[in-house]
Design a protein around this motif. Structure first.
Motif, PDB file in Angstrom:
ATOM      1  N   PHE A 174     -56.502 -18.137  34.859  1.00 43.26           N
ATOM      2  CA  PHE A 174     -57.114 -18.151  33.530  1.00 43.26           C
ATOM      3  C   PHE A 174     -56.080 -17.783  32.469  1.00 43.26           C
ATOM      4  O   PHE A 174     -55.040 -17.184  32.770  1.00 43.26           O
ATOM      5  N   VAL A 175     -56.382 -18.181  31.249  1.00 49.20           N
ATOM      6  CA  VAL A 175     -55.566 -17.814  30.099  1.00 49.20           C
ATOM      7  C   VAL A 175     -56.458 -17.028  29.155  1.00 49.20           C
ATOM      8  O   VAL A 175     -57.570 -17.476  28.844  1.00 49.20           O
ATOM      9  N   ASP A 176     -56.018 -15.865  28.703  1.00 48.44           N
ATOM     10  CA  ASP A 176     -56.799 -15.127  27.716  1.00 48.44           C
ATOM     11  C   ASP A 176     -55.949 -14.859  26.472  1.00 48.44           C
ATOM     12  O   ASP A 176     -54.750 -15.136  26.440  1.00 48.44           O
ATOM     13  N   GLU A 177     -56.589 -14.332  25.460  1.00 51.21           N
ATOM     14  CA  GLU A 177     -55.924 -14.153  24.168  1.00 51.21           C
ATOM     15  C   GLU A 177     -54.740 -13.190  24.235  1.00 51.21           C
ATOM     16  O   GLU A 177     -53.782 -13.324  23.490  1.00 51.21           O
ATOM     17  N   SER A 178     -54.809 -12.218  25.135  1.00 51.71           N
ATOM     18  CA  SER A 178     -53.704 -11.261  25.232  1.00 51.71           C
ATOM     19  C   SER A 178     -52.416 -11.954  25.673  1.00 51.71           C
ATOM     20  O   SER A 178     -51.319 -11.574  25.273  1.00 51.71           O
ATOM     21  N   MET A 179     -52.548 -12.995  26.512  1.00 48.42           N
ATOM     22  CA  MET A 179     -51.375 -13.733  26.974  1.00 48.42           C
ATOM     23  C   MET A 179     -50.772 -14.584  25.861  1.00 48.42           C
ATOM     24  O   MET A 179     -49.581 -14.892  25.869  1.00 48.42           O
ATOM     25  N   LEU A 180     -51.625 -14.966  24.911  1.00 56.54           N
ATOM     26  CA  LEU A 180     -51.187 -15.854  23.834  1.00 56.54           C
ATOM     27  C   LEU A 180     -50.791 -15.106  22.575  1.00 56.54           C
ATOM     28  O   LEU A 180     -50.322 -15.716  21.614  1.00 56.54           O
ATOM     29  N   ALA A 181     -50.960 -13.782  22.582  1.00 58.98           N
ATOM     30  CA  ALA A 181     -50.746 -12.985  21.375  1.00 58.98           C
ATOM     31  C   ALA A 181     -49.326 -13.120  20.813  1.00 58.98           C
ATOM     32  O   ALA A 181     -49.125 -13.162  19.601  1.00 58.98           O
ATOM     33  N   GLU A 182     -48.342 -13.194  21.710  1.00 64.34           N
ATOM     34  CA  GLU A 182     -46.952 -13.259  21.250  1.00 64.34           C
ATOM     35  C   GLU A 182     -46.364 -14.664  21.389  1.00 64.34           C
ATOM     36  O   GLU A 182     -45.156 -14.844  21.253  1.00 64.34           O
ATOM     37  N   PHE A 183     -47.219 -15.639  21.627  1.00 61.30           N
ATOM     38  CA  PHE A 183     -46.742 -17.017  21.757  1.00 61.30           C
ATOM     39  C   PHE A 183     -46.326 -17.527  20.384  1.00 61.30           C
ATOM     40  O   PHE A 183     -47.122 -17.587  19.457  1.00 61.30           O
ATOM     41  N   ASP A 184     -45.042 -17.888  20.256  1.00 63.90           N
ATOM     42  CA  ASP A 184     -44.493 -18.296  18.956  1.00 63.90           C
ATOM     43  C   ASP A 184     -44.037 -19.746  19.034  1.00 63.90           C
ATOM     44  O   ASP A 184     -42.959 -20.043  19.541  1.00 63.90           O
ATOM     45  N   VAL A 185     -44.870 -20.636  18.512  1.00 63.62           N
ATOM     46  CA  VAL A 185     -44.572 -22.060  18.598  1.00 63.62           C
ATOM     47  C   VAL A 185     -43.370 -22.445  17.745  1.00 63.62           C
ATOM     48  O   VAL A 185     -42.722 -23.465  17.986  1.00 63.62           O
ATOM     49  N   ASP A 186     -43.045 -21.631  16.744  1.00 61.80           N
ATOM     50  CA  ASP A 186     -41.917 -21.931  15.874  1.00 61.80           C
ATOM     51  C   ASP A 186     -40.682 -21.083  16.186  1.00 61.80           C
ATOM     52  O   ASP A 186     -39.690 -21.144  15.474  1.00 61.80           O
ATOM     53  N   GLY A 187     -40.771 -20.299  17.251  1.00 61.67           N
ATOM     54  CA  GLY A 187     -39.629 -19.479  17.641  1.00 61.67           C
ATOM     55  C   GLY A 187     -38.964 -20.040  18.887  1.00 61.67           C
ATOM     56  O   GLY A 187     -38.766 -21.250  19.010  1.00 61.67           O
TER      57      GLY A 187
END
Length: 208
Positions: free
Chosen positions: A69-82
């Motif tokens: 599963f994917v939850d919001e905590s895993m995506l919190a630091e996801f930086d599409v522009d970094g």
């Protein structure tokens, strides 16, 4: 209500662990052919019907595999522009770890079982494919509105870009898992993953 949910979650985790430890223990001590749903369920104090609320098959119980599963905590630091490759690789790492329950968080018992019964490797691979699809979908969803990635390379779309990123990140993750085989903690794998991605970048610079 939150306390009640917490108790339910804890009870579910305990039952999951009891089923997994019974199934894997039987496989390791007596042989895979001795593992039956009825016996594992009885050992964990639940019905065979309840067993299938936790595992799709006895092989999954032996390996200790559950739906990723994917939850919001895993995506919190996801930086599409970094540093997108680093973001994808760490997301892959986090989601891959969810296929193992808390009783085998680092997958040690799963590796022990696969070492004895390599024919079960294909079952774990099926779960890795599910991880890759989940991460690909999550990455594509974040690439779509990004001005940096809205215009994918000619002839491709954001789904293609996301799929390629996940495949590249997967190579780095396999490198990290192999490097930390003797000490596969979350921290050691994360550190090895960073090192592996840096090595990959240097190799690609030489190749390209």
């Amino acid at each position: 209500m939150s306390q009640l949910l917490s108790l339910r979650d804890r009870k579910r985790a305990e039952t999951w662990a009891a089923l997994h430890l019974s199934a894997s223990g039987t496989a390791l001590d007596k042989g895979l052919e001795c593992v039956t749903v009825d016996a594992v369920a009885a050992d964990a104090g639940v019905s065979p019907r309840t067993f299938f609320n936790y595992f799709a098959s006895k092989e999954d119980a032996v390996l200790g595999l559950q739906e990723p599963f994917v939850d919001e905590s895993m995506l919190a630091e996801f930086d599409v522009d970094g540093d997108l490759l680093a973001s994808v690789s760490h997301l892959m790492h986090a989601v891959t770890r969810t296929i193992h329950g808390s009783a085998d968080e680092n997958g040690n018992r799963c590796r022990e079982v696969i070492c004895k019964y390599p024919q079960l490797m294909h079952r774990r691979f099926q779960y890795i494919v599910k991880v890759e699809q989940l991460v690909t979908d999550a990455v594509a969803e974040r690439l779509a509105p990004s001005s940096r990635w809205a215009a994918a390379p000619a002839g491709y779309n954001v789904e293609d870009v996301a799929k390629m990123l996940v495949l590249v990140a997967g190579a780095g993750l396999r490198f990290a898992i192999q490097k930390t085989m003797s000490h596969p903690t979350r921290e050691s794998q994360s550190e090895a993953l960073d090192q592996g991605m840096e090595l990959m970048r240097n190799i690609l610079k030489e190749l390209l």
